[in-house]
Write an enzyme that holds these catalytic residues in place. Structure first.
Site, PDB file in Angstrom:
ATOM      1  N   ARG A 121      18.303  39.503  51.842  1.00  0.00           N
ATOM      2  CA  ARG A 121      17.990  40.569  50.876  1.00  0.00           C
ATOM      3  C   ARG A 121      16.585  40.434  50.309  1.00  0.00           C
ATOM      4  O   ARG A 121      15.973  41.434  49.938  1.00  0.00           O
ATOM      5  CB  ARG A 121      19.023  40.568  49.749  1.00  0.00           C
ATOM      6  CG  ARG A 121      20.333  41.114  50.252  1.00  0.00           C
ATOM      7  CD  ARG A 121      21.372  41.119  49.184  1.00  0.00           C
ATOM      8  NE  ARG A 121      22.497  41.929  49.598  1.00  0.00           N
ATOM      9  CZ  ARG A 121      23.739  41.742  49.180  1.00  0.00           C
ATOM     10  NH1 ARG A 121      24.021  40.772  48.339  1.00  0.00           N
ATOM     11  NH2 ARG A 121      24.700  42.532  49.589  1.00  0.00           N
ATOM     12  N   LYS A 140      41.617  45.542  54.125  1.00  0.00           N
ATOM     13  CA  LYS A 140      42.472  46.574  53.555  1.00  0.00           C
ATOM     14  C   LYS A 140      42.133  47.969  54.018  1.00  0.00           C
ATOM     15  O   LYS A 140      40.975  48.365  54.054  1.00  0.00           O
ATOM     16  CB  LYS A 140      42.325  46.525  52.042  1.00  0.00           C
ATOM     17  CG  LYS A 140      42.977  45.323  51.420  1.00  0.00           C
ATOM     18  CD  LYS A 140      43.224  45.664  49.985  1.00  0.00           C
ATOM     19  CE  LYS A 140      43.333  44.493  49.069  1.00  0.00           C
ATOM     20  NZ  LYS A 140      42.805  44.854  47.765  1.00  0.00           N
ATOM     21  N   GLY A 182      28.459  44.450  54.296  1.00  0.00           N
ATOM     22  CA  GLY A 182      29.551  43.538  53.982  1.00  0.00           C
ATOM     23  C   GLY A 182      29.793  42.492  55.044  1.00  0.00           C
ATOM     24  O   GLY A 182      28.859  41.873  55.555  1.00  0.00           O
ATOM     25  N   GLY A 185      29.516  49.052  50.024  1.00  0.00           N
ATOM     26  CA  GLY A 185      30.158  50.149  49.297  1.00  0.00           C
ATOM     27  C   GLY A 185      29.297  51.403  49.260  1.00  0.00           C
ATOM     28  O   GLY A 185      29.797  52.524  49.402  1.00  0.00           O
TER      29      GLY A 185
HETATM   30  P1  AMP Z   1      36.763  43.729  54.000  1.00  0.00           P
HETATM   31  O1  AMP Z   1      36.090  43.135  52.782  1.00  0.00           O
HETATM   32  O2  AMP Z   1      37.803  44.731  53.694  1.00  0.00           O
HETATM   33  O3  AMP Z   1      35.758  44.188  55.041  1.00  0.00           O
HETATM   34  O4  AMP Z   1      37.584  42.540  54.633  1.00  0.00           O
HETATM   35  C1  AMP Z   1      36.978  41.381  55.120  1.00  0.00           C
HETATM   36  C2  AMP Z   1      37.961  40.262  55.065  1.00  0.00           C
HETATM   37  O5  AMP Z   1      39.122  40.612  55.784  1.00  0.00           O
HETATM   38  C3  AMP Z   1      37.441  39.005  55.659  1.00  0.00           C
HETATM   39  O6  AMP Z   1      37.349  38.022  54.656  1.00  0.00           O
HETATM   40  C4  AMP Z   1      38.487  38.618  56.684  1.00  0.00           C
HETATM   41  O7  AMP Z   1      38.813  37.264  56.674  1.00  0.00           O
HETATM   42  C5  AMP Z   1      39.697  39.422  56.271  1.00  0.00           C
HETATM   43  N1  AMP Z   1      40.590  39.694  57.394  1.00  0.00           N
HETATM   44  C6  AMP Z   1      40.259  40.205  58.575  1.00  0.00           C
HETATM   45  N2  AMP Z   1      41.327  40.270  59.387  1.00  0.00           N
HETATM   46  C7  AMP Z   1      42.365  39.785  58.699  1.00  0.00           C
HETATM   47  C8  AMP Z   1      43.760  39.591  59.010  1.00  0.00           C
HETATM   48  N3  AMP Z   1      44.245  39.917  60.202  1.00  0.00           N
HETATM   49  N4  AMP Z   1      44.538  39.086  58.044  1.00  0.00           N
HETATM   50  C9  AMP Z   1      44.033  38.760  56.844  1.00  0.00           C
HETATM   51  N5  AMP Z   1      42.744  38.924  56.496  1.00  0.00           N
HETATM   52  C10 AMP Z   1      41.914  39.427  57.411  1.00  0.00           C
END
Ligand code: AMP
Length: 396
Positions: free
Chosen positions: A35, A198, A354, A377
């Protein structure tokens, strides 16, 4: 909207909102300076014109006023080295000391203000606080795309005090240009890869993309909400029970719109959420009780990579698995490889902020894709079609 190339900063003091929200280790050393490097060209342009630069940023999420670990003073040496000068530091972003240092600045001087979020007025978008910040400079430059979706004092409200002297820096300009490249007049096939933990964070963008993309590849933790919606048994995999019906709707919507929505056919499963867990490969629809899917499996990797390699426009947001653990990073790496291959063959590829940006950086692939966005975001909200307050505030 004005850019800094349309402005001569000679003799001016430019207040530049940057995103210096960099990770620090327990000794307050910078562990990733991406950054900082990103805004160097903007700062150089202003200094090159003969202007002085007043840098303002947030760092972390301090709760109640100043906290040593969130002090921007930890960045002073790094910045001084970068610009081969002694960067000055104001231990409070407002108040008499900051005003006195700002007043004393000569052309080509740099002043870094202490963390804006040590004042709760920053996130509240307090006009009096914004006005006090504004009084430090003659011209306002916003180069913090990552916070452009927030109407904070330094990202949006402050612009009111510079009706004729407000503009975007090079980072903001590049971010907006690249986001537009996956929104309009795209070359096809257009593939979006959506991963991460999520589905709830990504519903709006997924709906929006349904009108644009040819392929929608789902990975990461959110896959299992889709698998469940499709009638599969997902064991103890991550699931958002209240989003299962929505996932079913998205599957139906894709069918109606002629979008090929893909759910990983198989998964790398584990008997606990740990890199030391026992692992196995199973169809994502047949995960045994107590086991959880932590990465896309070998068949999914191959199918996804094929689609990606044949695409002309690619948007990727979110890892395919728990890539922080080496046993569950293979899927994310395979996708990164395929995105790099497609880019070599002439595709345009945007990595959306991210964790997917972190994964691409970790693999050393940042220069082998078309663009790595710094705004997680903010990018998602822009692509959802929302107005970003930090961008709107720069419009005259
Ligand atoms: P996000 O911030 O929504 O992009 O999510 C990223 C996070 O999702 C990372 O820290 C990953 O470790 C987690 N992640 C990815 N795949 C899985 C999974 N199958 N089960 C649990 N966590 C996950």
């Amino acid at each position: 909207m004005r850019t800094i190339d349309q402005y001569n900063f000679a003799g001016k003091k430019a207040l530049v909102r940057v995103d210096f929200n960099v990770p620090l280790d327990e000794h307050n050393r910078i562990t990733d300076d991406t950054r900082i490097r990103a805004v160097v060209p903007t700062i150089r342009k202003i200094l090159g014109d003969g202007g002085a630069v007043i840098l303002m940023s947030h760092l972390g999420r301090p709760k109640n006023g100043p906290e040593e670990k969130y002090s921007l003073k930890h960045l002073v040496d790094r910045l001084s080295d970068e610009f081969d000068t002694v960067v000055r530091f104001a231990p409070d972003c407002t108040g008499p000391e900051a005003a006195a240092i700002a007043k004393d600045l000569k052309p080509r001087d740099i002043l870094l203000l202490e963390n804006l979020r040590f004042h709760k007025e920053e996130e509240k978008g307090d006009p009096a606080f914004a006005k006090e910040l504004a009084s430090l400079g003659d011209v306002y430059v916003n180069d913090a795309f990552g916070t452009a979706h927030r109407a904070h004092a330094s990202t949006a409200i402050i612009a009111d005090y510079f009706p004729h002297d407000k503009m975007m820096g090079y980072v903001m300009q590049a971010e907006l240009e690249n986001a537009r490249r996956v929104l309009d007049n795209v070359e096809r096939p257009y593939t979006a890869i959506m991963g991460g933990a999520k589905i709830s964070d990504k519903i709006l963008i997924i709906e929006k993309l349904m009108d644009k993309v040819d392929y929608l590849l789902i990975g990461g933790g959110m896959s299992y909400t889709f698998v469940k919606a499709d009638g599969g048994n997902i064991g103890s995999s991550l699931v958002e029970e209240d989003k299962v019906a929505l996932a079913a709707r998205l599957i139906a919507m894709a069918r109606e719109k002629g979008v090929t929505l893909m759910i990983p056919v198989d998964s790398v499963i584990a008997d606990e959420f740990s890199n030391d867990a026992n692992v196995d490969i199973k169809l994502s629809h047949h995960i045994p009780p107590l086991w959880m899917g932590l990465d896309i499996g070998p068949d999914a990797r191959e199918t996804y990579a094929d689609v990606i390699r044949n695409s002309k426009t690619i948007l990727w947001n979110g890892p395919m698995g728990v890539f922080e653990m080496s046993n569950f990073s293979v899927g994310t790496e395979a996708i990164a490889d395929a995105v790099v291959d497609a880019t070599l063959r002439g595709a345009y590829s945007l990595i959306g902020g991210g964790d997917s940006a972190a994964a691409v950086n970790q693999l050393g692939y940042a220069d082998r894709v078309s663009y790595v966005s710094t705004g997680g975001g903010a990018l998602l909200e822009y692509m959802e079609g929302k107005t970003l307050p930090g961008v709107a505030a720069l419009e005259e």
